[in-house]
Motif scaffolding. Structure first.
Motif, PDB file in Angstrom:
ATOM      1  N   LYS A  20      -6.913  -8.497  -1.562  1.00  0.00           N
ATOM      2  CA  LYS A  20      -6.667  -9.279  -0.341  1.00  0.00           C
ATOM      3  C   LYS A  20      -5.171  -9.483  -0.092  1.00  0.00           C
ATOM      4  N   PHE A  21      -4.424  -9.736  -1.163  1.00  0.00           N
ATOM      5  CA  PHE A  21      -2.984  -9.950  -1.001  1.00  0.00           C
ATOM      6  C   PHE A  21      -2.276  -8.665  -0.571  1.00  0.00           C
ATOM      7  N   PHE A  22      -2.506  -7.579  -1.279  1.00  0.00           N
ATOM      8  CA  PHE A  22      -1.752  -6.351  -1.028  1.00  0.00           C
ATOM      9  C   PHE A  22      -2.226  -5.568   0.180  1.00  0.00           C
ATOM     10  N   SER A  23      -3.429  -5.796   0.622  1.00  0.00           N
ATOM     11  CA  SER A  23      -3.906  -5.095   1.811  1.00  0.00           C
ATOM     12  C   SER A  23      -3.650  -5.885   3.095  1.00  0.00           C
ATOM     13  N   ALA A  24      -3.002  -7.036   2.976  1.00  0.00           N
ATOM     14  CA  ALA A  24      -2.628  -7.828   4.156  1.00  0.00           C
ATOM     15  C   ALA A  24      -1.188  -7.486   4.533  1.00  0.00           C
ATOM     16  N   PRO A  25      -0.963  -6.812   5.652  1.00  0.00           N
ATOM     17  CA  PRO A  25       0.387  -6.362   6.020  1.00  0.00           C
ATOM     18  C   PRO A  25       1.439  -7.469   6.064  1.00  0.00           C
ATOM     19  N   GLU A  26       1.047  -8.666   6.464  1.00  0.00           N
ATOM     20  CA  GLU A  26       2.039  -9.753   6.556  1.00  0.00           C
ATOM     21  C   GLU A  26       2.588 -10.154   5.182  1.00  0.00           C
ATOM     22  N   ASN A  27       1.886  -9.834   4.108  1.00  0.00           N
ATOM     23  CA  ASN A  27       2.377 -10.181   2.768  1.00  0.00           C
ATOM     24  C   ASN A  27       3.483  -9.258   2.271  1.00  0.00           C
ATOM     25  N   LEU A  28       3.647  -8.111   2.911  1.00  0.00           N
ATOM     26  CA  LEU A  28       4.692  -7.186   2.487  1.00  0.00           C
ATOM     27  C   LEU A  28       6.078  -7.826   2.582  1.00  0.00           C
ATOM     28  N   GLN A  29       6.278  -8.637   3.593  1.00  0.00           N
ATOM     29  CA  GLN A  29       7.562  -9.331   3.752  1.00  0.00           C
ATOM     30  C   GLN A  29       7.837 -10.256   2.563  1.00  0.00           C
ATOM     31  N   LYS A  30       6.798 -10.831   1.991  1.00  0.00           N
ATOM     32  CA  LYS A  30       6.948 -11.772   0.880  1.00  0.00           C
ATOM     33  C   LYS A  30       7.426 -11.102  -0.406  1.00  0.00           C
ATOM     34  N   ILE A  31       7.228  -9.789  -0.513  1.00  0.00           N
ATOM     35  CA  ILE A  31       7.602  -9.095  -1.750  1.00  0.00           C
ATOM     36  C   ILE A  31       8.666  -8.021  -1.497  1.00  0.00           C
ATOM     37  N   THR A  32       9.385  -8.165  -0.374  1.00  0.00           N
ATOM     38  CA  THR A  32      10.479  -7.255  -0.027  1.00  0.00           C
ATOM     39  C   THR A  32      11.786  -8.038  -0.073  1.00  0.00           C
ATOM     40  N   PRO A  33      12.839  -7.451  -0.655  1.00  0.00           N
ATOM     41  CA  PRO A  33      14.125  -8.165  -0.743  1.00  0.00           C
ATOM     42  C   PRO A  33      14.613  -8.655   0.619  1.00  0.00           C
ATOM     43  N   GLY A  34      15.174  -9.847   0.640  1.00  0.00           N
ATOM     44  CA  GLY A  34      15.642 -10.461   1.881  1.00  0.00           C
ATOM     45  C   GLY A  34      16.684  -9.649   2.623  1.00  0.00           C
ATOM     46  N   TYR A  35      17.557  -8.934   1.891  1.00  0.00           N
ATOM     47  CA  TYR A  35      18.617  -8.164   2.550  1.00  0.00           C
ATOM     48  C   TYR A  35      18.058  -7.069   3.462  1.00  0.00           C
ATOM     49  N   MET A  36      16.787  -6.703   3.262  1.00  0.00           N
ATOM     50  CA  MET A  36      16.165  -5.675   4.105  1.00  0.00           C
ATOM     51  C   MET A  36      15.818  -6.214   5.492  1.00  0.00           C
ATOM     52  N   LYS A  37      15.815  -7.547   5.643  1.00  0.00           N
ATOM     53  CA  LYS A  37      15.457  -8.183   6.928  1.00  0.00           C
ATOM     54  C   LYS A  37      14.148  -7.596   7.483  1.00  0.00           C
ATOM     55  N   PHE A  38      13.173  -7.496   6.600  1.00  0.00           N
ATOM     56  CA  PHE A  38      11.891  -6.877   6.903  1.00  0.00           C
ATOM     57  C   PHE A  38      11.047  -7.797   7.780  1.00  0.00           C
ATOM     58  N   ARG A  39      10.569  -7.265   8.912  1.00  0.00           N
ATOM     59  CA  ARG A  39       9.706  -8.037   9.805  1.00  0.00           C
ATOM     60  C   ARG A  39       8.564  -7.169  10.315  1.00  0.00           C
ATOM     61  N   VAL A  40       7.364  -7.725  10.309  1.00  0.00           N
ATOM     62  CA  VAL A  40       6.212  -7.060  10.925  1.00  0.00           C
ATOM     63  C   VAL A  40       6.249  -7.429  12.401  1.00  0.00           C
ATOM     64  N   LEU A  41       6.204  -6.429  13.277  1.00  0.00           N
ATOM     65  CA  LEU A  41       6.315  -6.669  14.715  1.00  0.00           C
ATOM     66  C   LEU A  41       4.971  -6.715  15.428  1.00  0.00           C
ATOM     67  N   THR A  42       3.961  -6.074  14.869  1.00  0.00           N
ATOM     68  CA  THR A  42       2.661  -6.020  15.533  1.00  0.00           C
ATOM     69  C   THR A  42       1.739  -7.081  14.958  1.00  0.00           C
ATOM     70  N   GLU A  43       0.793  -7.500  15.777  1.00  0.00           N
ATOM     71  CA  GLU A  43      -0.249  -8.393  15.258  1.00  0.00           C
ATOM     72  C   GLU A  43      -1.082  -7.590  14.284  1.00  0.00           C
ATOM     73  N   THR A  44      -1.392  -8.207  13.163  1.00  0.00           N
ATOM     74  CA  THR A  44      -2.161  -7.479  12.161  1.00  0.00           C
ATOM     75  C   THR A  44      -3.473  -8.213  11.881  1.00  0.00           C
ATOM     76  N   PRO A  45      -4.512  -7.457  11.612  1.00  0.00           N
ATOM     77  CA  PRO A  45      -5.795  -8.079  11.305  1.00  0.00           C
ATOM     78  C   PRO A  45      -5.784  -8.661   9.891  1.00  0.00           C
ATOM     79  N   ILE A  53      -2.220   0.922  13.011  1.00  0.00           N
ATOM     80  CA  ILE A  53      -0.802   1.219  13.216  1.00  0.00           C
ATOM     81  C   ILE A  53      -0.037  -0.094  13.099  1.00  0.00           C
ATOM     82  N   ILE A  54       1.015  -0.083  12.281  1.00  0.00           N
ATOM     83  CA  ILE A  54       1.814  -1.283  12.064  1.00  0.00           C
ATOM     84  C   ILE A  54       3.277  -0.950  12.328  1.00  0.00           C
ATOM     85  N   ALA A  55       3.925  -1.746  13.163  1.00  0.00           N
ATOM     86  CA  ALA A  55       5.345  -1.564  13.470  1.00  0.00           C
ATOM     87  C   ALA A  55       6.157  -2.633  12.743  1.00  0.00           C
ATOM     88  N   TYR A  56       7.277  -2.205  12.195  1.00  0.00           N
ATOM     89  CA  TYR A  56       8.167  -3.088  11.453  1.00  0.00           C
ATOM     90  C   TYR A  56       9.582  -2.920  11.973  1.00  0.00           C
TER      91      TYR A  56
END
Length: 149
Positions: A20-45, A53-56
């Motif tokens: 459940k944690f790793f298959s949720a796209p919004e959790n990727l930001q939580k485990i990516t270094p802050g300097y990457m300024k990682f953001r999910v742009l699309t609504e995710t299920p 399709i997921i845009a970042y």
């Protein structure tokens, strides 16, 4: 030129929680270094599915923002899923996420196969910083997963 990174980690939780944690796209930001300024742009299920399709937006080098679009191409519930780049900084990106219940938790394996554009310049960039940066991202992810689980 094709490159590959493979990482395996014991996640100290049950298979359902891990999946459940790793298959949720919004959790990727939580485990990516802050300097990457990682953001999910699309609504995710709540749950990924084949064809999603997921845009970042990411800033991997010198804070220059880049668009990155991936597609979830394979999902086998609580076993593995694959994301592939459709638009972004790589010529090719194929990321397999494998999950296996084992004694003490879940064995999680990431296998990333990728290639870079720009021929000889891409090879040079890989040697100078791309490989190190990807290794650093997975090192960071390992530490964050250890803290969370």
């Amino acid at each position: 030129m094709m490159y590959q990174i493979k990482r395996t980690q014991l996640v100290k939780t049950d298979l359902e929680t891990c999946w459940k944690f790793f298959s949720a796209p919004e959790n990727l930001q939580k485990i990516t270094p802050g300097y990457m300024k990682f953001r999910v742009l699309t609504e995710t299920p709540a749950e990924i599915y084949e064809g999603l399709i997921i845009a970042y937006k990411i800033s991997p080098v010198m804070h220059i923002p880049l668009s990155w679009v991936t597609e979830i191409t394979v999902v086998e519930d609580q076993r593995y899923f694959v994301d592939e780049q459709r638009q972004g900084p790589y010529k090719m990106w194929h990321h397999e996420h494998h999950f296996k219940a084992v004694e003490g938790g879940v064995e999680m394996t990431d296998i990333v196969s990728y290639s870079l554009p720009f021929g000889i310049l891409g090879k040079l960039a890989h040697r100078l910083f791309v490989r190190k940066q990807l290794e650093g991202i997975f090192d960071y992810r390992f530490q964050e997963v250890e803290k969370r689980f």
